[in-house]
Design a protein around this motif. Structure first.
Motif, PDB file in Angstrom:
ATOM      1  N   UNK A   1       0.772  -1.097   0.324  1.00  0.00           N
ATOM      2  CA  UNK A   1      -0.243  -0.396   0.275  1.00  0.00           C
ATOM      3  C   UNK A   1       0.771   1.935   0.307  1.00  0.00           C
ATOM      4  N   UNK A   2       1.579   1.339   0.251  1.00  0.00           N
ATOM      5  CA  UNK A   2       2.297   2.181   0.670  1.00  0.00           C
ATOM      6  C   UNK A   2       3.902   2.302  -0.508  1.00  0.00           C
ATOM      7  N   UNK A   3       3.824   1.170  -1.172  1.00  0.00           N
ATOM      8  CA  UNK A   3       4.702   1.057  -1.979  1.00  0.00           C
ATOM      9  C   UNK A   3       3.311   1.670  -3.920  1.00  0.00           C
ATOM     10  N   UNK A   4       1.949   1.541  -3.103  1.00  0.00           N
ATOM     11  CA  UNK A   4       1.035   2.093  -4.446  1.00  0.00           C
ATOM     12  C   UNK A   4       1.074   4.009  -3.921  1.00  0.00           C
ATOM     13  N   UNK A   5       1.147   4.055  -2.760  1.00  0.00           N
ATOM     14  CA  UNK A   5       0.633   5.377  -2.579  1.00  0.00           C
ATOM     15  C   UNK A   5       1.977   6.027  -3.074  1.00  0.00           C
ATOM     16  N   UNK A   6       3.631   5.918  -3.023  1.00  0.00           N
ATOM     17  CA  UNK A   6       4.335   6.455  -4.129  1.00  0.00           C
ATOM     18  C   UNK A   6       4.053   6.602  -5.513  1.00  0.00           C
ATOM     19  N   UNK A   7       3.524   5.541  -6.204  1.00  0.00           N
ATOM     20  CA  UNK A   7       3.331   5.551  -7.203  1.00  0.00           C
ATOM     21  C   UNK A   7       2.513   6.442  -6.998  1.00  0.00           C
ATOM     22  N   UNK A   8       1.540   6.905  -6.840  1.00  0.00           N
ATOM     23  CA  UNK A   8       0.121   7.928  -7.270  1.00  0.00           C
ATOM     24  C   UNK A   8       1.005   8.994  -6.877  1.00  0.00           C
ATOM     25  N   UNK A   9       1.274   9.144  -6.182  1.00  0.00           N
ATOM     26  CA  UNK A   9       2.029  10.801  -5.427  1.00  0.00           C
ATOM     27  C   UNK A   9       2.686  10.944  -6.735  1.00  0.00           C
ATOM     28  N   UNK A  10       3.791   9.961  -7.053  1.00  0.00           N
ATOM     29  CA  UNK A  10       4.850  10.290  -8.658  1.00  0.00           C
ATOM     30  C   UNK A  10       3.760  10.446  -9.886  1.00  0.00           C
ATOM     31  N   UNK A  11       2.795  10.288 -10.268  1.00  0.00           N
ATOM     32  CA  UNK A  11       2.452  10.049 -11.711  1.00  0.00           C
ATOM     33  C   UNK A  11       1.166  11.598 -11.166  1.00  0.00           C
TER      34      UNK A  11
END
Length: 206
Positions: free
Chosen positions: A117-127
């Motif tokens: 979930x933390x990794x997906x959160x960082x992905x969403x912030x980056x995109x």
């Protein structure tokens, strides 16, 4: 006797993290919108509106607008990057059903699920900030065209180059995080399944 503070539930922690994540993305979108407005109305009108910008009602409305914009920006960025995301996913999961089943199996391991979930959160912030950077760069260039100051062409050129480099950086970060997320999910939920070798840095975006 004072009762001990109850630990924060995982659902509440996830909801809080999601709220902060959307707000972080939305603040960038709101800044780009304000910069574009400055470019449209010009310096005279901007100077008249500046005293109002710091009032409490405006700040409250700005936070609400930032949250709403964050949701919209996230959806636009996700739709824009969807073809790349699907292409990366098929390297590890042959179908959407296989990916969904892997996500369900990962839920049986709370520690691993929290990391995912933390990794997906960082992905969403980056995109989200990939899109923000593009819009911010364009709006900043337009705003500078409305104002007269020394070395304006050079400043616009530097701003554009910096914006392009930053957008590329956010894309590369999103790409790397997405690949790593899919690879780890496959390794953690499908033991013994061969995982494709990682591309070399110079071919990662090809």
């Amino acid at each position: 006797m004072t009762q001990p503070t109850q630990p924060e539930t995982p659902a509440l922690a996830a909801a809080t993290a999601m709220f902060v994540e959307v707000l972080v993305v939305g603040i960038g979108g709101l800044t780009a919108t304000a910069t574009l407005l400055i470019a449209l109305i010009g310096p005279t009108a901007t100077a008249k509106l500046a005293p109002v910008a710091g009032s409490s009602p405006v700040v409250g409305a700005a936070l609400a607008a930032a949250y709403a914009l964050g949701i919209l920006i996230d959806r636009i960025a996700d739709t824009t990057l969807a073809p790349s995301r699907r292409r990366l996913r098929t390297q590890y999961f042959p179908s959407n059903d296989a990916y969904a089943q892997a996500r369900l199996r990962l839920a049986d391991f709370p520690a691993l699920a929290a990391r995912a979930d933390y990794a997906r959160s960082r992905m969403r912030v980056c995109r989200g900030w990939l899109l923000n950077t593009v819009v911010l760069t364009v709006s900043a260039d337009l705003a500078m065209l409305r104002y007269s100051f020394e070395h304006r062409p050079l400043t616009i050129c530097v701003t554009t180059m910096f914006g392009a480099a930053t957008a590329l950086g956010f894309y590369r970060a999103w790409h790397a995080l997405t690949v790593t997320s899919y690879r780890k999910l496959a390794e953690q939920t499908i033991p013994g399944t061969p995982v494709p070798a990682q591309p070399q840095p110079h071919t990662a975006l090809s």
